[in-house]
Write a protein that holds these residues in place. Structure first.
Motif, PDB file in Angstrom:
ATOM      1  N   THR A   1       0.835  -1.200   0.000  1.00  0.00           N
ATOM      2  CA  THR A   1       0.000   0.000   0.000  1.00  0.00           C
ATOM      3  C   THR A   1       0.867   1.245   0.000  1.00  0.00           C
ATOM      4  O   THR A   1       1.804   1.361   0.781  1.00  0.00           O
TER       5      THR A   1
ATOM      6  N   VAL B   1       0.686   5.368   0.481  1.00  0.00           N
ATOM      7  CA  VAL B   1      -0.152   6.427   1.035  1.00  0.00           C
ATOM      8  C   VAL B   1       0.465   7.763   0.644  1.00  0.00           C
ATOM      9  O   VAL B   1       1.609   8.052   0.979  1.00  0.00           O
TER      10      VAL B   1
ATOM     11  N   TYR C   1      -0.611  11.732   0.921  1.00  0.00           N
ATOM     12  CA  TYR C   1      -1.566  12.695   1.477  1.00  0.00           C
ATOM     13  C   TYR C   1      -2.869  12.017   1.903  1.00  0.00           C
ATOM     14  O   TYR C   1      -3.960  12.407   1.509  1.00  0.00           O
ATOM     15  N   LYS C   2      -2.732  10.949   2.660  1.00  0.00           N
ATOM     16  CA  LYS C   2      -3.845  10.184   3.227  1.00  0.00           C
ATOM     17  C   LYS C   2      -4.671   9.413   2.203  1.00  0.00           C
ATOM     18  O   LYS C   2      -5.685   8.825   2.534  1.00  0.00           O
ATOM     19  N   VAL C   3      -4.255   9.419   0.942  1.00  0.00           N
ATOM     20  CA  VAL C   3      -4.931   8.633  -0.083  1.00  0.00           C
ATOM     21  C   VAL C   3      -4.157   7.327  -0.247  1.00  0.00           C
ATOM     22  O   VAL C   3      -2.956   7.344  -0.527  1.00  0.00           O
ATOM     23  N   LYS C   4      -4.856   6.196  -0.060  1.00  0.00           N
ATOM     24  CA  LYS C   4      -4.207   4.891  -0.119  1.00  0.00           C
ATOM     25  C   LYS C   4      -4.424   4.230  -1.474  1.00  0.00           C
ATOM     26  O   LYS C   4      -5.535   4.236  -2.004  1.00  0.00           O
ATOM     27  N   ASN C   5      -3.341   3.689  -2.020  1.00  0.00           N
ATOM     28  CA  ASN C   5      -3.392   2.932  -3.271  1.00  0.00           C
ATOM     29  C   ASN C   5      -2.609   1.643  -3.060  1.00  0.00           C
ATOM     30  O   ASN C   5      -1.508   1.667  -2.508  1.00  0.00           O
TER      31      ASN C   5
END
Length: 77
Positions: A5, A7, A9-13
Motif C-alpha cells: 500500500t 499512502v 496525502y492520506k490517499v491509499k493505493n
C-alpha cells in the motif's frame, strides 16, 4: 503479502508486491543467461523519489541513494 500500500496525502493505493513481481523477472533473466551461476544474480528492488517505509524494509529493497553502495559491496569479480 501479494499487495503493498502506498499512502500519499492520506490517499491509499495498493500495488503488486514488487518482490513477487521481480521474482518472475529474475527467472527470465536467469533463463536467458543460463551459462552464469545462480550466485551471479542479486535480485533487488529500488525505489526512487521520496519513498518512505513505515515498516522495516524487506531484504532486497533499496532506495536509489543506496544503490551505488550496494553494487560496490558486491564486487565479486
Amino acid at each position: 503479502s501479494s499487495k503493498w500500500t502506498q499512502v500519499v496525502y492520506k490517499v491509499k493505493n495498493s500495488f503488486q508486491n514488487p518482490l513477487r513481481q521481480n521474482y518472475l523477472h529474475l527467472k527470465t533473466v536467469k533463463a536467458l543467461l543460463d551459462f552464469l551461476p545462480d550466485e551471479a544474480f542479486k535480485p533487488i528492488v529500488v525505489f526512487t523519489g521520496t519513498a518512505e517505509f513505515k515498516t522495516k524494509r524487506p531484504e532486497g529493497v533499496l532506495i536509489l541513494d543506496e544503490l551505488a553502495d550496494y553494487i560496490n559491496s558486491h564486487n565479486d569479480g
